[in-house]
Scaffold this motif. Structure first.
Motif, PDB file in Angstrom:
ATOM      1  N   PRO A 132       0.803  -1.235   0.000  1.00 44.64           N
ATOM      2  CA  PRO A 132       0.000   0.000   0.000  1.00 44.64           C
ATOM      3  C   PRO A 132       0.829   1.275   0.000  1.00 44.64           C
ATOM      4  N   SER A 219      -6.536   4.721  -0.665  1.00 45.52           N
ATOM      5  CA  SER A 219      -5.927   3.804   0.297  1.00 45.52           C
ATOM      6  C   SER A 219      -7.003   3.266   1.224  1.00 45.52           C
ATOM      7  N   HIS A 238      -4.085   5.736  -3.759  1.00 49.52           N
ATOM      8  CA  HIS A 238      -3.099   4.667  -3.931  1.00 49.52           C
ATOM      9  C   HIS A 238      -2.801   4.442  -5.411  1.00 49.52           C
TER      10      HIS A 238
END
Length: 297
Positions: A132, A219, A238
């Motif tokens: 991530p 995210s 992300h």
């Protein structure tokens, strides 16, 4: 948050080589994307500079990197990896990966000789789900690869989309790109498109022919904090993709149209040439957003 002296390491996943006339005048994809990133970074560095700013751009083909200077400004390294021959980065060494465009057809990854595309899809899936911290950017073919990796679809469209084109932005798209206008102007060169986004992704832009011309995945922490994404920062993103080509210039587009004239046909070719010099938000808007996602604003 902007921090003077910040350095970003970006892995460029090479999925093709530019057409010969483009490469002869503008260099390979490392140089072309290096120019996009360097030119979009300049005004950010200038905004935060206390005095006059001198930035020089350097490409070193022996060491295969692109960087900006001086040390007091945000700098970056862009390192190419030719995924067509199974060369991949050690992703933990990088802040982001950027997947280039390609003349290949993303949805033919199951065909013989396309094993490298299948591996690329799996690689993106692993990085997206297990890493991530690492930002992912997909351009054109890269946008389609991200869609396939994350559960979306990619198919052949009814006709080519080419040249500087006005895309319709969603409200989220306007906020991601930091503009008040409903329109994003960007160069296109695609026949394949993404008709269905992956789960949890959000659409940024569309055209009359393609419903998804860009998308983001936030995210997990941002999604849990703010499910409506009404109050997000660019660093909460992300994955950011674009079907359009922010790295293309008028010159690159005219050269490509010439190379593909027979494939496009006279009507699309002439229309593309007539629009090639129109407004292009690739550097000022999309490039700036890419830096924002990496925490440089």
């Amino acid at each position: 948050m902007y921090q003077p002296g910040t350095h970003r390491r970006i892995a460029l996943l090479i999925c093709d080589v530019p057409a010969d006339p483009v490469r002869e005048q503008h260099g390979d994809y490392t140089r072309i994307f290096g120019t996009l990133l360097g030119e979009s970074l300049k005004p950010i560095n200038e905004t935060h500079s206390a005095g006059s700013l001198y930035i020089y751009l350097r490409i070193c083909y022996k060491a295969r990197f692109y960087t900006t200077d001086p040390d007091s400004q945000t700098t970056f390294t862009l390192e190419p990896f030719d995924v067509r021959v199974q060369v991949y980065p050690k992703e933990d060494d990088y802040d982001a990966i950027l997947i280039t465009g390609s003349a290949h057809t993303a949805h033919e990854y199951e065909q013989p000789g396309r094993e490298w595309m299948k591996k690329l899809i799996e690689y993106v899936r692993v990085v997206a789900t297990e890493k991530p911290r690492i930002k992912i950017f997909g351009i054109c073919f890269g946008h389609q690869i991200v869609a396939l990796a994350m559960g979306g679809t990619c198919v052949r469209n009814t006709r080519f989309e080419v040249s500087a084109t006005k895309l319709q932005l969603t409200e989220l798209g306007k906020r991601v790109y930091g503009i008040e206008s409903d329109i994003l102007n960007i160069h296109l060169m695609n026949r394949d498109h993404v008709p269905t986004k992956p789960p949890s992704f959000h659409v940024l832009a569309s055209s009359s022919q393609s419903p998804i011309h860009g998308m983001v995945l936030f995210s997990q922490s941002e999604s849990l904090r703010d499910a409506s994404h009404s109050n997000f920062r660019l660093t909460d993103i992300h994955i950011l993709t674009s079907q359009g080509h922010p790295e293309f210039t008028e010159s690159i587009m005219r050269l490509l149209l010439g190379v593909r004239r027979g494939l496009l046909g006279p009507e699309i070719f002439d229309d593309g040439q007539s629009r090639a010099g129109n407004q292009n938000d690739g550097i000022a808007v999309v490039g700036k957003a890419i830096w924002g996602v990496m925490g440089v604003e």
